[in-house]
Write a protein that holds these residues in place. Sequence first.
Motif, PDB file in Angstrom:
ATOM      1  N   GLY A 184     -32.898 -20.977   1.450  1.00 15.96           N
ATOM      2  CA  GLY A 184     -33.336 -20.601   3.043  1.00 15.96           C
ATOM      3  C   GLY A 184     -34.556 -20.725   3.380  1.00 15.96           C
ATOM      4  N   GLU A 185     -35.616 -20.418   2.540  1.00 23.18           N
ATOM      5  CA  GLU A 185     -36.987 -20.799   2.827  1.00 23.18           C
ATOM      6  C   GLU A 185     -37.387 -22.091   2.855  1.00 23.18           C
ATOM      7  OE1 GLU A 185     -40.157 -18.484   1.769  1.00 23.18           O
ATOM      8  OE2 GLU A 185     -38.833 -16.710   0.810  1.00 23.18           O
ATOM      9  N   GLU A 186     -36.512 -22.962   2.150  1.00 22.76           N
ATOM     10  CA  GLU A 186     -36.979 -24.344   2.030  1.00 22.76           C
ATOM     11  C   GLU A 186     -36.357 -24.971   3.260  1.00 22.76           C
ATOM     12  OE1 GLU A 186     -35.275 -25.482  -1.581  1.00 22.76           O
ATOM     13  OE2 GLU A 186     -37.056 -24.883  -2.959  1.00 22.76           O
ATOM     14  N   ALA A 187     -35.110 -24.623   3.720  1.00 23.61           N
ATOM     15  CA  ALA A 187     -34.551 -25.290   4.902  1.00 23.61           C
ATOM     16  C   ALA A 187     -35.535 -24.901   6.093  1.00 23.61           C
ATOM     17  CB  ALA A 187     -33.285 -24.542   4.955  1.00 23.61           C
ATOM     18  N   SER A 226     -37.540 -27.770   8.439  1.00 20.56           N
ATOM     19  CA  SER A 226     -37.213 -27.835  10.011  1.00 20.56           C
ATOM     20  C   SER A 226     -38.635 -27.743  10.591  1.00 20.56           C
ATOM     21  CB  SER A 226     -36.408 -26.522  10.418  1.00 20.56           C
ATOM     22  OG  SER A 226     -37.197 -25.466  10.268  1.00 20.56           O
ATOM     23  N   CYS A 227     -39.756 -27.026  10.154  1.00 25.16           N
ATOM     24  CA  CYS A 227     -41.134 -26.907  10.762  1.00 25.16           C
ATOM     25  C   CYS A 227     -41.696 -28.228  10.453  1.00 25.16           C
ATOM     26  CB  CYS A 227     -41.667 -25.586  10.097  1.00 25.16           C
ATOM     27  SG  CYS A 227     -41.138 -24.200  10.318  1.00 25.16           S
ATOM     28  N   PHE A 237     -43.827 -22.249  14.447  1.00 23.93           N
ATOM     29  CA  PHE A 237     -43.461 -20.765  14.125  1.00 23.93           C
ATOM     30  C   PHE A 237     -42.063 -20.691  14.166  1.00 23.93           C
ATOM     31  CE2 PHE A 237     -42.207 -16.277  15.216  1.00 23.93           C
ATOM     32  CZ  PHE A 237     -43.347 -15.723  14.456  1.00 23.93           C
ATOM     33  N   PRO A 238     -41.231 -20.286  13.136  1.00 28.19           N
ATOM     34  CA  PRO A 238     -39.870 -20.404  13.154  1.00 28.19           C
ATOM     35  C   PRO A 238     -39.083 -19.142  13.500  1.00 28.19           C
ATOM     36  CG  PRO A 238     -40.555 -20.236  11.000  1.00 28.19           C
ATOM     37  CD  PRO A 238     -41.789 -20.247  11.944  1.00 28.19           C
ATOM     38  N   LEU A 259     -28.185 -21.729   6.124  1.00 29.93           N
ATOM     39  CA  LEU A 259     -28.471 -22.602   7.417  1.00 29.93           C
ATOM     40  C   LEU A 259     -28.052 -24.092   7.303  1.00 29.93           C
ATOM     41  CD1 LEU A 259     -30.177 -22.326  10.298  1.00 29.93           C
ATOM     42  CD2 LEU A 259     -31.956 -23.056   9.016  1.00 29.93           C
ATOM     43  N   PRO A 260     -27.337 -24.548   8.137  1.00 36.30           N
ATOM     44  CA  PRO A 260     -27.022 -26.029   8.275  1.00 36.30           C
ATOM     45  C   PRO A 260     -28.295 -26.809   8.411  1.00 36.30           C
ATOM     46  CG  PRO A 260     -26.178 -25.091   9.840  1.00 36.30           C
ATOM     47  CD  PRO A 260     -26.596 -23.977   9.332  1.00 36.30           C
ATOM     48  N   VAL A 261     -29.219 -26.746   7.854  1.00 36.31           N
ATOM     49  CA  VAL A 261     -30.709 -27.668   8.250  1.00 36.31           C
ATOM     50  C   VAL A 261     -30.719 -28.795   8.758  1.00 36.31           C
ATOM     51  CG1 VAL A 261     -31.456 -28.021   5.732  1.00 36.31           C
ATOM     52  CG2 VAL A 261     -32.970 -27.358   7.677  1.00 36.31           C
TER      53      VAL A 261
END
Length: 402
Positions: free
Chosen positions: A85-88, A92-93, A108-109, A119-121
Amino acid sequence: MSLSLPLPLGFQWSSVTAGIKASGKPDVALAVCEGGAAAAVMFTSNQLVAAPIHVGRRHMKATGGRVTGVLVNAGNANCATGLPGEEACQKSCIAVAEELGCVFDEIFPSSTGIIGVPLPVEKLIAAVPAAKAGLGETAEHATAFATAILTTDTRMKVAQETIELDGKAVSIFGCCKGAGMIGPQLVPHATMLVYLFTDLAACSEHLQAMLNTAVEDSFNCISVDGDTSTNDTVLLLASGKSGVEAALPHVPAFEAALGRVCQSLAHQVIDDGEGVTHLVNLEITSANNDTDAKQIAKTIANSPLCKTAWSSADPNWGRLLAAAGRAGVSFDPMKVTIQIAGLPVFAYGVRAAEYDEAMVHERMSAREYTIAIDLGQGDGKAHFLTCDLTHEYVSINADYST
């Protein structure tokens, strides 16, 4: 509510549909300040926090409170999703930073939606170019941003202020989402997401001090259900484009305007709470201190017995006393008086002599009213905004994940 005042200079907003929300409605929002904005933030105090909270904290620390872009996805909280989740979130950032030409730490996410679903990143990243292309500075663009962040909300929540300082206009635009899982306990280090934009020129530290005060008297004084979200965030960005510095004598006027924006947004959150039919203003006075007063208010605000009574306009003042009595605060019931919607119901240890149950019931049938409790102790006081608990709230949350 529509946007009618000037928007703060230096910002652009957009929204797109990435396919994260099952409804097919816009679910990705992007806000950008070219050249970066000074920022202050307050996050949830819940020990379980979502991936964007972890990433946001790191980014704020790395940049010293500098933000170029705000990326929000709705429909998925990206919480309890582990390292993936953190990697996703980080991916995105990076995708947004590449589009904007800045370092990824300046993005800022935020996320909001269901907990525990990956999350479907890939959908989120694929939507970034369109979000960037759609950026604009008009009221329509700001409205699109404010709409895309919604989940169980039934309407957009926005507030504005424009004040004149040294002959120049300073504007504030705020938007938020939140209808359930609302019991914020925000700490400066709050699902409810709040984004505040201003063109005042201020450093991150000064913004933080002003934000702390505004939040304590607004978002930290509301409750729908008492549940503190894993994703709660209040972010304040200052572009500096007005040319007005945050220095005396400007600060009090700006702080007052920021407070009014936060108060308006906080009221809108409760007014749009899941299943809400009644808004209840709790006014606690004559407590030993403000802390005691707020503790009593919060205990009453989150009492299922009180909240269900309010749903049917039942003037059960005994539940108010019982909740206050278990708040862990010392007071003498023989000194207490209670009024509901301006009518006496309890005085000095017994039911008030003037108590008229039918009349109180009628007053409680209004959409919004005040319960005033005077503890007869000292100078402490608190205002807290809460609501009733209805069958609709149960239905919404019983079926939320299915």
